[in-house]
Scaffold this motif. Sequence first.
Motif, short mmCIF file in Angstrom:
data_model
loop_
_atom_site.label_atom_id
_atom_site.label_comp_id
_atom_site.label_asym_id
_atom_site.label_seq_id
_atom_site.Cartn_x
_atom_site.Cartn_y
_atom_site.Cartn_z
N MET A 109 0.75 -0.83 0.48
CA MET A 109 0.06 0.28 -0.53
C MET A 109 1.31 1.26 0.10
O MET A 109 0.28 2.35 0.36
N GLY A 110 2.18 0.98 -0.13
CA GLY A 110 2.86 2.04 -0.85
C GLY A 110 3.97 2.83 1.33
O GLY A 110 3.02 2.09 2.00
N LEU A 111 4.19 3.70 1.41
CA LEU A 111 4.66 4.78 3.11
C LEU A 111 4.04 5.91 2.61
O LEU A 111 3.74 6.22 1.74
N ILE A 112 3.98 6.10 3.40
CA ILE A 112 3.29 7.53 4.52
C ILE A 112 4.47 8.28 4.80
O ILE A 112 5.06 7.31 5.75
N ALA A 113 4.84 9.00 4.67
CA ALA A 113 5.61 10.11 5.29
C ALA A 113 4.99 11.35 5.83
O ALA A 113 4.75 11.76 4.96
N GLY A 114 5.58 11.61 6.93
CA GLY A 114 4.90 12.48 7.77
C GLY A 114 6.47 14.48 7.92
O GLY A 114 7.23 13.63 8.34
N GLY A 115 6.00 14.78 7.29
CA GLY A 115 7.30 16.41 7.50
C GLY A 115 6.88 17.06 8.93
O GLY A 115 5.67 17.47 9.29
N LEU A 116 7.71 16.55 9.65
CA LEU A 116 6.80 16.70 11.66
C LEU A 116 8.01 18.17 11.79
O LEU A 116 8.71 18.83 10.87
N ILE A 117 7.26 18.84 12.63
CA ILE A 117 7.75 20.66 13.49
C ILE A 117 8.88 19.87 13.90
O ILE A 117 9.40 21.09 13.68
N ASP A 118 9.81 19.01 14.42
CA ASP A 118 11.09 19.19 14.85
C ASP A 118 11.92 18.87 13.34
O ASP A 118 13.33 18.78 14.04
N GLY A 119 11.81 18.97 12.52
CA GLY A 119 12.53 18.36 11.70
C GLY A 119 12.95 17.47 11.30
O GLY A 119 13.19 16.88 10.06
N THR A 120 12.01 16.22 11.34
CA THR A 120 11.93 15.05 11.27
C THR A 120 11.25 14.89 10.49
O THR A 120 10.34 15.42 10.44
N ILE A 121 11.38 13.37 9.74
CA ILE A 121 10.03 12.97 8.67
C ILE A 121 9.44 11.82 9.47
O ILE A 121 10.81 11.17 9.28
N GLY A 122 8.61 11.50 9.79
CA GLY A 122 8.25 10.29 10.30
C GLY A 122 8.07 8.99 9.06
O GLY A 122 7.36 9.86 7.80
N LEU A 123 7.98 8.08 9.08
CA LEU A 123 7.24 7.11 7.58
C LEU A 123 6.50 5.99 8.91
O LEU A 123 6.98 5.70 9.48
N TRP A 124 5.54 5.49 8.30
CA TRP A 124 4.12 4.35 8.38
C TRP A 124 3.94 3.69 7.37
O TRP A 124 4.04 3.91 5.91
N ASN A 125 4.13 2.63 7.30
CA ASN A 125 3.60 1.92 6.06
C ASN A 125 1.84 0.94 6.75
O ASN A 125 1.66 0.57 7.78
N PRO A 126 1.59 1.88 6.07
CA PRO A 126 -0.03 1.57 5.98
C PRO A 126 -1.21 0.40 5.72
O PRO A 126 -1.89 0.41 6.45
N LEU A 127 -0.11 -0.59 5.61
CA LEU A 127 -1.00 -1.84 5.17
C LEU A 127 -1.10 -2.14 6.89
O LEU A 127 -2.22 -3.00 7.13
N PRO A 128 -0.20 -2.32 7.69
CA PRO A 128 -0.70 -2.81 9.11
C PRO A 128 -1.56 -1.79 10.01
O PRO A 128 -2.76 -2.98 10.75
#
Length: 166
Positions: free
Chosen positions: A84-103
């Motif tokens: 199902m791809g990847l979700i990337a989130g640009g966060l306010i602290d400068g990090t980028i969170g990565l999530w796998n939506p499938l699980p």
Amino acid sequence: MACIKSVNRSASVAMSPDSPYFAAGTMAGAVDLSFSTSSNLEIFKLDFNSDDHDIPMVAQSPSSERFNRLSWGKNGSNSEEYSMGLIAGGLIDGTIGLWNPLPLISSEASGNAVVGQLTQHTGPVRGLEFSALQPNLLASGGDDGEICIWDLASPNEPRHPPPLKA
């Protein structure tokens, strides 16, 4: 023109490239109706056959920080684990969170939805987009003036060349 479906959120939003879902990340700098201080990534399922005006939330995952940007891309690894791809989130602290939506979405899928975090920017992430031509590439731009290109062909072991200065 009338709104046909809605969700009452202050959120950054990204549509799934291949399925009837979208992701919403708690927006940085906004206050929701409950005055909550939590940060979440939520997945909603679009169903245009239903007469219900509200879009149902099907999954939720906590986030360490609130979101400035959100992007949902096809993953170039071509593995079943990231179908199902990847979700990337640009966060306010400068990090980028990565999530796998499938699980998150599938009750049959195993594994942790949180894939990891990318750290390079020293300020908030202001831009974030997966490449349409090479789905394993993710571009990020930060408050610090740096643009990074991340290679997520192996999402658990991301690589990137030195950042570009804008």
